[in-house]
Scaffold this motif. Structure first.
Motif, PDB file in Angstrom:
ATOM      1  N   UNK A  56       0.836  -1.214   0.000  1.00 62.88           N
ATOM      2  CA  UNK A  56       0.000   0.000   0.000  1.00 62.88           C
ATOM      3  C   UNK A  56       0.868   1.261   0.000  1.00 62.88           C
ATOM      4  N   UNK A  57       1.866   1.311   0.879  1.00 58.52           N
ATOM      5  CA  UNK A  57       2.731   2.482   0.936  1.00 58.52           C
ATOM      6  C   UNK A  57       3.572   2.607  -0.334  1.00 58.52           C
ATOM      7  N   UNK A  58       4.020   1.494  -0.884  1.00 58.10           N
ATOM      8  CA  UNK A  58       4.790   1.516  -2.131  1.00 58.10           C
ATOM      9  C   UNK A  58       3.944   2.069  -3.272  1.00 58.10           C
ATOM     10  N   UNK A  59       2.691   1.638  -3.353  1.00 60.91           N
ATOM     11  CA  UNK A  59       1.803   2.129  -4.408  1.00 60.91           C
ATOM     12  C   UNK A  59       1.544   3.621  -4.259  1.00 60.91           C
ATOM     13  N   UNK A  60       1.337   4.072  -3.026  1.00 63.76           N
ATOM     14  CA  UNK A  60       1.090   5.487  -2.769  1.00 63.76           C
ATOM     15  C   UNK A  60       2.238   6.335  -3.303  1.00 63.76           C
ATOM     16  N   UNK A  61       3.471   5.931  -2.983  1.00 69.20           N
ATOM     17  CA  UNK A  61       4.649   6.667  -3.449  1.00 69.20           C
ATOM     18  C   UNK A  61       4.884   6.445  -4.944  1.00 69.20           C
ATOM     19  N   UNK A  62       4.629   5.244  -5.416  1.00 70.87           N
ATOM     20  CA  UNK A  62       4.892   4.901  -6.806  1.00 70.87           C
ATOM     21  C   UNK A  62       4.034   5.667  -7.798  1.00 70.87           C
ATOM     22  N   UNK A  63       2.747   5.815  -7.530  1.00 73.89           N
ATOM     23  CA  UNK A  63       1.871   6.527  -8.475  1.00 73.89           C
ATOM     24  C   UNK A  63       2.258   7.997  -8.587  1.00 73.89           C
ATOM     25  N   UNK A  64       2.944   8.520  -7.597  1.00 75.59           N
ATOM     26  CA  UNK A  64       3.399   9.904  -7.621  1.00 75.59           C
ATOM     27  C   UNK A  64       4.805  10.045  -8.229  1.00 75.59           C
ATOM     28  N   UNK A  65       5.424   8.896  -8.528  1.00 79.32           N
ATOM     29  CA  UNK A  65       6.772   8.913  -9.082  1.00 79.32           C
ATOM     30  C   UNK A  65       7.844   9.198  -8.051  1.00 79.32           C
ATOM     31  N   UNK A  66       7.523   9.004  -6.771  1.00 76.64           N
ATOM     32  CA  UNK A  66       8.458   9.319  -5.692  1.00 76.64           C
ATOM     33  C   UNK A  66       9.306   8.127  -5.257  1.00 76.64           C
ATOM     34  N   UNK A  67       8.779   6.909  -5.403  1.00 75.67           N
ATOM     35  CA  UNK A  67       9.452   5.719  -4.873  1.00 75.67           C
ATOM     36  C   UNK A  67      10.749   5.442  -5.622  1.00 75.67           C
ATOM     37  N   UNK A  68      11.845   5.308  -4.875  1.00 72.03           N
ATOM     38  CA  UNK A  68      13.157   5.054  -5.472  1.00 72.03           C
ATOM     39  C   UNK A  68      13.679   3.660  -5.165  1.00 72.03           C
ATOM     40  N   UNK A  69      13.378   3.128  -3.973  1.00 72.81           N
ATOM     41  CA  UNK A  69      13.924   1.832  -3.589  1.00 72.81           C
ATOM     42  C   UNK A  69      13.120   1.246  -2.435  1.00 72.81           C
ATOM     43  N   UNK A  70      13.033  -0.079  -2.395  1.00 74.35           N
ATOM     44  CA  UNK A  70      12.416  -0.807  -1.289  1.00 74.35           C
ATOM     45  C   UNK A  70      13.389  -1.901  -0.879  1.00 74.35           C
ATOM     46  N   UNK A  71      13.845  -1.841   0.362  1.00 75.82           N
ATOM     47  CA  UNK A  71      14.783  -2.844   0.881  1.00 75.82           C
ATOM     48  C   UNK A  71      14.353  -3.235   2.286  1.00 75.82           C
ATOM     49  N   UNK A  72      14.868  -4.368   2.745  1.00 75.18           N
ATOM     50  CA  UNK A  72      14.550  -4.759   4.115  1.00 75.18           C
ATOM     51  C   UNK A  72      15.223  -3.784   5.079  1.00 75.18           C
ATOM     52  N   UNK A  73      14.666  -3.665   6.243  1.00 72.49           N
ATOM     53  CA  UNK A  73      15.242  -2.804   7.267  1.00 72.49           C
ATOM     54  C   UNK A  73      16.657  -3.246   7.598  1.00 72.49           C
ATOM     55  N   UNK A  74      16.895  -4.549   7.649  1.00 68.82           N
ATOM     56  CA  UNK A  74      18.231  -5.075   7.943  1.00 68.82           C
ATOM     57  C   UNK A  74      19.229  -4.639   6.871  1.00 68.82           C
ATOM     58  N   UNK A  75      18.831  -4.708   5.595  1.00 64.22           N
ATOM     59  CA  UNK A  75      19.714  -4.271   4.501  1.00 64.22           C
ATOM     60  C   UNK A  75      20.023  -2.778   4.613  1.00 64.22           C
ATOM     61  N   UNK A  76      18.994  -1.979   4.899  1.00 63.93           N
ATOM     62  CA  UNK A  76      19.153  -0.527   5.016  1.00 63.93           C
ATOM     63  C   UNK A  76      20.119  -0.183   6.147  1.00 63.93           C
ATOM     64  N   UNK A  77      19.937  -0.856   7.284  1.00 56.14           N
ATOM     65  CA  UNK A  77      20.809  -0.584   8.434  1.00 56.14           C
ATOM     66  C   UNK A  77      22.242  -1.020   8.166  1.00 56.14           C
ATOM     67  N   UNK A  78      22.441  -2.156   7.491  1.00 59.36           N
ATOM     68  CA  UNK A  78      23.800  -2.606   7.203  1.00 59.36           C
ATOM     69  C   UNK A  78      24.455  -1.708   6.170  1.00 59.36           C
ATOM     70  N   UNK A  79      23.689  -1.204   5.209  1.00 63.47           N
ATOM     71  CA  UNK A  79      24.241  -0.272   4.221  1.00 63.47           C
ATOM     72  C   UNK A  79      24.633   1.042   4.897  1.00 63.47           C
ATOM     73  N   UNK A  80      23.832   1.483   5.872  1.00 61.98           N
ATOM     74  CA  UNK A  80      24.150   2.698   6.620  1.00 61.98           C
ATOM     75  C   UNK A  80      25.394   2.526   7.446  1.00 61.98           C
ATOM     76  N   UNK A  81      25.571   1.363   8.031  1.00 60.84           N
ATOM     77  CA  UNK A  81      26.767   1.073   8.815  1.00 60.84           C
ATOM     78  C   UNK A  81      27.999   1.058   7.934  1.00 60.84           C
ATOM     79  N   UNK A  82      27.863   0.503   6.725  1.00 60.90           N
ATOM     80  CA  UNK A  82      28.979   0.460   5.794  1.00 60.90           C
ATOM     81  C   UNK A  82      29.356   1.860   5.328  1.00 60.90           C
ATOM     82  N   UNK A  83      28.343   2.722   5.144  1.00 59.84           N
ATOM     83  CA  UNK A  83      28.609   4.090   4.701  1.00 59.84           C
ATOM     84  C   UNK A  83      29.288   4.919   5.780  1.00 59.84           C
ATOM     85  N   UNK A  84      29.090   4.543   7.034  1.00 53.91           N
ATOM     86  CA  UNK A  84      29.681   5.286   8.156  1.00 53.91           C
ATOM     87  C   UNK A  84      31.156   4.967   8.354  1.00 53.91           C
ATOM     88  N   UNK A  85      31.644   3.921   7.710  1.00 55.19           N
ATOM     89  CA  UNK A  85      33.035   3.501   7.920  1.00 55.19           C
ATOM     90  C   UNK A  85      34.010   4.404   7.211  1.00 55.19           C
TER      91      UNK A  85
END
Length: 85
Positions: A56-85
């Protein structure tokens, strides 16, 4: 010794909750989005979603052309940790 824990204590920053209105479920997904009329192209805002509200949230953002990416919370947090290094 027993500890009484309220529901609000269980849904702290350690357990992010879904961004859907009225939902108190644990977040599983991160929806990264950008409003090109307001944000620079590389800026990413985020909404969190439980399994039930992801589509539902993906569709809401998608129809407006706003949605860029959907990832698991674990992936997002690990990517953030990697970026902080």
């Amino acid at each position: 010794m027993t500890h009484n824990v309220s529901v609000s204590d269980e849904t702290s920053d350690e357990n992010p909750i879904c961004s859907a209105k009225g939902c108190r479920a644990d977040a599983v997904w991160v929806l990264a989005w950008n409003n090109p009329n307001v944000h620079t192209p590389t800026r990413r805002k985020t909404w969190l979603a439980c399994a039930e509200h992801r589509e539902h949230l993906s569709q809401f953002l998608g129809v407006r052309g706003f949605l860029k990416d959907v990832v698991t919370l674990a992936e997002w947090e690990s990517a953030g940790s990697a970026a902080d290094r």
